[in-house]
Design a protein around this motif. Structure first.
Motif, PDB file in Angstrom:
ATOM      1  N   ALA A 265      71.028 139.192  76.164  1.00 41.70           N
ATOM      2  CA  ALA A 265      69.745 138.633  75.737  1.00 41.70           C
ATOM      3  C   ALA A 265      69.956 137.310  75.004  1.00 41.70           C
ATOM      4  O   ALA A 265      69.222 136.344  75.217  1.00 41.70           O
ATOM      5  CB  ALA A 265      69.012 139.635  74.840  1.00 41.70           C
ATOM      6  N   GLY A 266      70.984 137.273  74.154  1.00 40.22           N
ATOM      7  CA  GLY A 266      71.248 136.049  73.411  1.00 40.22           C
ATOM      8  C   GLY A 266      71.606 134.900  74.342  1.00 40.22           C
ATOM      9  O   GLY A 266      71.058 133.805  74.236  1.00 40.22           O
ATOM     10  N   GLY A 267      72.506 135.158  75.274  1.00 40.56           N
ATOM     11  CA  GLY A 267      72.929 134.103  76.186  1.00 40.56           C
ATOM     12  C   GLY A 267      71.786 133.608  77.056  1.00 40.56           C
ATOM     13  O   GLY A 267      71.557 132.404  77.192  1.00 40.56           O
ATOM     14  N   ALA A 268      71.030 134.559  77.627  1.00 41.66           N
ATOM     15  CA  ALA A 268      69.957 134.162  78.536  1.00 41.66           C
ATOM     16  C   ALA A 268      68.838 133.452  77.775  1.00 41.66           C
ATOM     17  O   ALA A 268      68.266 132.471  78.262  1.00 41.66           O
ATOM     18  CB  ALA A 268      69.406 135.389  79.262  1.00 41.66           C
ATOM     19  N   THR A 269      68.544 133.928  76.566  1.00 40.04           N
ATOM     20  CA  THR A 269      67.510 133.258  75.778  1.00 40.04           C
ATOM     21  C   THR A 269      67.973 131.862  75.391  1.00 40.04           C
ATOM     22  O   THR A 269      67.189 130.915  75.383  1.00 40.04           O
ATOM     23  CB  THR A 269      67.188 134.073  74.505  1.00 40.04           C
ATOM     24  N   ALA A 270      69.251 131.731  75.067  1.00 41.62           N
ATOM     25  CA  ALA A 270      69.767 130.415  74.706  1.00 41.62           C
ATOM     26  C   ALA A 270      69.602 129.435  75.859  1.00 41.62           C
ATOM     27  O   ALA A 270      69.269 128.272  75.658  1.00 41.62           O
ATOM     28  CB  ALA A 270      71.238 130.522  74.320  1.00 41.62           C
ATOM     29  N   LEU A 271      69.792 129.902  77.081  1.00 36.48           N
ATOM     30  CA  LEU A 271      69.693 128.999  78.231  1.00 36.48           C
ATOM     31  C   LEU A 271      68.258 128.642  78.571  1.00 36.48           C
ATOM     32  O   LEU A 271      67.980 127.548  79.051  1.00 36.48           O
ATOM     33  CB  LEU A 271      70.359 129.637  79.452  1.00 36.48           C
ATOM     34  N   THR A 272      67.339 129.576  78.365  1.00 36.36           N
ATOM     35  CA  THR A 272      65.988 129.366  78.885  1.00 36.36           C
ATOM     36  C   THR A 272      64.919 129.216  77.812  1.00 36.36           C
ATOM     37  O   THR A 272      63.865 128.664  78.077  1.00 36.36           O
ATOM     38  CB  THR A 272      65.563 130.567  79.737  1.00 36.36           C
ATOM     39  N   GLY A 273      65.147 129.743  76.634  1.00 37.78           N
ATOM     40  CA  GLY A 273      64.078 129.820  75.649  1.00 37.78           C
ATOM     41  C   GLY A 273      63.350 131.144  75.729  1.00 37.78           C
ATOM     42  O   GLY A 273      62.380 131.355  75.022  1.00 37.78           O
ATOM     43  N   GLY A 274      63.820 132.028  76.579  1.00 43.15           N
ATOM     44  CA  GLY A 274      63.232 133.360  76.643  1.00 43.15           C
ATOM     45  C   GLY A 274      62.228 133.494  77.767  1.00 43.15           C
ATOM     46  O   GLY A 274      61.271 132.739  77.828  1.00 43.15           O
ATOM     47  N   LEU A 275      62.460 134.421  78.682  1.00 44.00           N
ATOM     48  CA  LEU A 275      61.509 134.678  79.758  1.00 44.00           C
ATOM     49  C   LEU A 275      60.816 135.994  79.456  1.00 44.00           C
ATOM     50  O   LEU A 275      61.446 137.047  79.454  1.00 44.00           O
ATOM     51  CB  LEU A 275      62.215 134.762  81.107  1.00 44.00           C
ATOM     52  N   ALA A 276      59.507 135.902  79.234  1.00 48.54           N
ATOM     53  CA  ALA A 276      58.773 137.100  78.882  1.00 48.54           C
ATOM     54  C   ALA A 276      58.770 138.063  80.051  1.00 48.54           C
ATOM     55  O   ALA A 276      58.751 137.637  81.203  1.00 48.54           O
ATOM     56  CB  ALA A 276      57.346 136.726  78.512  1.00 48.54           C
ATOM     57  N   PHE A 277      58.829 139.340  79.750  1.00 48.53           N
ATOM     58  CA  PHE A 277      58.486 140.378  80.715  1.00 48.53           C
ATOM     59  C   PHE A 277      59.530 140.728  81.743  1.00 48.53           C
ATOM     60  O   PHE A 277      59.431 141.767  82.361  1.00 48.53           O
ATOM     61  CB  PHE A 277      57.229 139.996  81.510  1.00 48.53           C
ATOM     62  N   VAL A 278      60.525 139.858  81.961  1.00 55.23           N
ATOM     63  CA  VAL A 278      61.502 140.194  82.990  1.00 55.23           C
ATOM     64  C   VAL A 278      62.230 141.472  82.586  1.00 55.23           C
ATOM     65  O   VAL A 278      62.361 142.411  83.372  1.00 55.23           O
ATOM     66  CB  VAL A 278      62.500 139.043  83.202  1.00 55.23           C
ATOM     67  N   GLY A 279      62.667 141.507  81.317  1.00 55.17           N
ATOM     68  CA  GLY A 279      63.405 142.666  80.838  1.00 55.17           C
ATOM     69  C   GLY A 279      62.559 143.920  80.784  1.00 55.17           C
ATOM     70  O   GLY A 279      63.058 145.026  80.938  1.00 55.17           O
ATOM     71  N   LEU A 280      61.268 143.752  80.560  1.00 57.02           N
ATOM     72  CA  LEU A 280      60.387 144.914  80.470  1.00 57.02           C
ATOM     73  C   LEU A 280      60.047 145.438  81.858  1.00 57.02           C
ATOM     74  O   LEU A 280      60.049 146.637  82.112  1.00 57.02           O
ATOM     75  CB  LEU A 280      59.111 144.510  79.737  1.00 57.02           C
ATOM     76  N   MET A 281      59.776 144.494  82.747  1.00 57.36           N
ATOM     77  CA  MET A 281      59.176 144.835  84.029  1.00 57.36           C
ATOM     78  C   MET A 281      60.193 145.366  85.030  1.00 57.36           C
ATOM     79  O   MET A 281      59.955 146.370  85.695  1.00 57.36           O
ATOM     80  CB  MET A 281      58.532 143.555  84.553  1.00 57.36           C
ATOM     81  N   VAL A 282      61.326 144.664  85.114  1.00 54.78           N
ATOM     82  CA  VAL A 282      62.261 144.960  86.198  1.00 54.78           C
ATOM     83  C   VAL A 282      62.772 146.406  86.159  1.00 54.78           C
ATOM     84  O   VAL A 282      62.741 147.083  87.184  1.00 54.78           O
ATOM     85  CB  VAL A 282      63.413 143.936  86.202  1.00 54.78           C
ATOM     86  N   PRO A 283      63.234 146.911  85.006  1.00 54.59           N
ATOM     87  CA  PRO A 283      63.710 148.298  85.034  1.00 54.59           C
ATOM     88  C   PRO A 283      62.631 149.288  85.470  1.00 54.59           C
ATOM     89  O   PRO A 283      62.943 150.281  86.132  1.00 54.59           O
ATOM     90  CB  PRO A 283      64.119 148.551  83.580  1.00 54.59           C
TER      91      PRO A 283
END
Lengths: 351, 352
Positions: A265-283
């Motif tokens: 989460a830290g790495g991906a947020t650092a690259l993008t600024g955080g993508l809402a909902f991907v982590g919630l929705m995909v699983p």
């Protein structure tokens, strides 16, 4: 071992119900892989600069010095790779956090990770005078990691056990506090406001390949850890006590799980600024066709989430030509109806 | 009978009730605290006044000029802090009780996001920043969103979990749209929106406050009449029906009341975050009551917002003006985090 029996059990039950889970998994996996290939091709083919499909196809195989080749190879390929990486990271982070907290609502965003990164970046810009995305990366990473760690610390202040409700509550509280401080920093200084307001949107357009390479090791370690832990997470799903009695090292699994989560989460947020909902929705989507086995969920999340991110990114490039709509906005706009449909469907999205 | 907490039973010819002593005492204390903090807050500002001068002006004596500052300018803001805080506490308590979830608050079911979107559109797209247009946009947007969330979540009855998930989804969607509009706007306009979005009561005046007070009174009356129904609904629909309640009707009335509290506050002051979420939880822990109590929650909300208001004035004295909503968010959030840690230390268990 234990998890295998559980998985077999689950499989047997499903088979008894008259529906082959294995068949569904195979079809689902095939579908996801096909969608992933299609999404990658679409990401290479479409963009703000309308190249003909033939040109794109040609320069894909023959990297000449034409404008099309430069666009495809220096703009679209890196962007596609970033999308795949952050997509996989967010998807697996979501699956991990949902498994660890046994909470179907858990999402890196909900637990304050995005807010932590946002706060750290705002602090960097407003107080330390950072400028440019490269400077943001490390602040964002530290912020996100610290937020994840603090939320988990709060949740586990008792005896190393985390109650899901406490964890979400702590995450919401921490996220709100960090957002509040960040808003304060931006509102007292128009310059900070100006430079920061784009960041939190979640975009992969401005992420350079160098920044990505700097973060990739963290993401890879996180992904590998997540896959290795997935068997143990199956027994965690039964509850900590039962998992311990089945021989799973609960504390170790949880600590490593949080570590993987923080990295992803830290790495991906650092690259993008955080993508809402991907982590919630995909699983949730993945669980729908692979069933409750965490090993399948984590691997399939890593494959499905990039499809979502790529699709959203391609859409964002196409719908607002010549400008772009940030991918984070589209994942939220696409993700919300999916989430609502899931929660309204017959099977409530339990774990 | 031992209820686990101290009660006094009051009976007269036409009235009989069991009064929880601690809830009443705590609520009274909270309201006294919020009132006195609000009065102290009046002394702060660009033209500092002594406490004696403020009290004199409130009593109707003192200098004409001081009376104008105190009664005309600062009193509506101080009153707004107490009244809005109390309303948010009530709204939060209703939502948390209905959804049976400590996270169920109007902000969670999308009300704040909806009114924020409507205001963003009004200011940035339609280009109108007047008080009344912003206020009506906030109410329309908030109510529309809350209604939409309720309707989407409705499926053979309403279920707390589903309501919250749908609310989170819709909020996130609207939040993304807000962010998109803000990044495309002129920086100055965007900062106006940002300030509104942070929640500030500094612009409240009597012209806007008097209608708010009338509506607030109606809401409080409605909430106190519905309070027994709220308790009954906590038992679950089946048990509530056997007790003679009509869950569907009661729930709709309660939801309307809860939404009205937040609509009023948001229209007048912007989304003041976290008071509705935190106040009922803090009140419950402070009073040791089994469920969220409307009275204690409103007292806690009032105290929280009044203290935050005072703090924002003190900070403005030394540094810069800060929207009160930011302070409620930071203080409320930090306190909640601390409470959660302490609770986890003393006993391990799932908090309600």
């Amino acid at each position: 071992m234990t998890s295998t029996t559980i998985a077999q059990d689950a499989r047997r039950q499903t088979a008894r119900a008259g529906r082959s889970l294995r068949g569904r998994r195979t079809i689902g996996l095939g579908f996801v892989l096909a969608a992933l290939v299609a999404a990658v091709l679409a990401s290479l083919a479409f963009g703000a600069n309308a190249l003909s499909l033939g040109d794109v196809w040609q320069v894909l195989w023959d990297r000449d010095r034409s404008e099309a080749a430069i666009i495809v190879w220096t703009q679209r390929w890196p962007r596609t790779i970033v999308a795949i990486l952050v997509g996989a990271a967010f998807g697996v982070a979501g699956a991990l956090i949902q498994a660890l907290t046994r909470n179907p609502l858990a999402d890196p965003g909900i637990l304050g990770v995005n807010a932590g990164a946002g706060f750290a970046v705002t602090l960097g810009v407003g107080v330390f005078g950072l400028s440019g995305i490269t400077g943001y990366i490390w602040f964002a990473f530290i912020g996100a990691a610290a937020a994840t760690f603090v939320v988990y610390l709060v949740g586990s202040a008792g005896r190393g056990l985390v109650s899901p409700v406490t964890l979400v509550l702590a995450g919401v509280a921490l996220g709100a506090v960090l957002n509040g401080f960040a808003t304060f920093l931006t509102l007292i200084d128009p310059e900070t406001f100006q430079s920061i307001r784009d960041w939190g949107l979640g975009s992969i357009a401005r992420t350079s390949l160098d920044d990505t390479l700097a973060v990739v090791p963290f993401l890879v370690v996180g992904l590998v850890l997540a896959v290795l832990l997935s068997g143990a997470l199956n027994s965690i799903a039964l509850g900590d006590d039962l998992a311990a009695s089945l021989g799973t090292k609960v504390v170790r699994t949880r600590v490593l799980g949080v570590l993987a989560l923080t990295l992803l989460a830290g790495g991906a947020t650092a690259l993008t600024g955080g993508l809402a909902f991907v982590g919630l929705m995909v699983p949730h989507i993945v669980r729908w066709f692979v069933g409750p086995d965490q090993r399948w969920i984590i691997v399939c999340s890593a494959l499905t989430a990039p499809v979502l991110v790529l699709t959203a990114d391609v859409l964002g490039r196409v719908i607002a030509r010549p400008g772009e709509v940030e991918v984070g906005i589209l994942t939220a706009v696409i993700g919300a109806p999916v989430l609502i449909a899931l929660v309204r469907s017959r099977k409530a999205s339990g774990l | 009978m031992d209820f686990g907490y101290a009660t006094r039973t009051v009976r007269s010819g036409w009235f009989s009730a069991r009064l929880p002593v601690r809830v009443l005492a705590m609520s009274a204390a909270l309201f006294i605290i919020s009132g006195s903090v609000a009065v102290v807050a009046i002394t702060y500002g660009d033209y500092p006044l002594g406490l004696d001068q403020v009290l004199a002006a409130l009593a109707g004596s003192g200098e004409q000029f001081h009376r104008m500052i105190v009664v005309e300018w600062r009193l509506p803001v101080a009153a707004a802090a107490v009244v809005f805080g109390a309303l948010l506490g009530i709204g939060g308590a209703i939502f948390q009780s209905l959804t049976r979830n400590p996270l169920g608050s109007p902000d969670v079911i999308g009300f704040d996001a909806g009114s924020y979107t409507a205001v963003v559109v009004t200011i940035l797209v339609l280009g109108s920043g007047s008080y009344w247009s912003v206020a009506s946009a906030a109410i329309i947007g908030g109510l529309g969103t809350a209604f939409a969330v309720y309707a989407i979540a409705y499926r053979r009855g309403i279920q707390g979990f589903r309501l919250i998930v749908v609310g989170i989804g819709v909020s996130a969607m609207l939040g993304a749209i807000n962010a998109y509009l803000i990044t495309r706007a002129d920086v100055d306009d965007a900062m106006v929106v940002g300030f509104w979005g942070a929640g500030s009561i500094a612009r409240v005046s009597w012209t806007s406050m008097i209608p708010s007070l009338v509506i607030a009174l109606l809401i409080v009356v409605a909430a106190s009449l519905l309070s027994p129904a709220l308790r009954t609904l906590e038992l679950g629909d089946d048990a509530a029906t056997t007790q003679g309640a009509r869950p569907g009707l009661a729930r709709l009335a309660l939801l309307t009341t809860g939404v009205a509290t937040v609509a009023l506050v948001t229209a007048a002051a912007g989304p003041i975050g976290f008071v509705a979420l935190v106040a009922p939880q803090l009140a419950r822990r402070l009073t040791g009551s089994p469920g969220v109590s409307l009275l204690a929650a409103s007292g806690m909300g009032a105290a929280l917002l009044a203290c935050a208001h005072l703090l924002s004035l003190v900070i403005a004295q030394f540094y810069r003006a800060i929207p009160v909503g930011l302070i409620t968010v930071c203080l409320g959030g930090i306190y909640l985090v601390w409470l959660l840690i302490r609770e986890a230390r003393t006993q391990y268990g799932t908090p309600r």
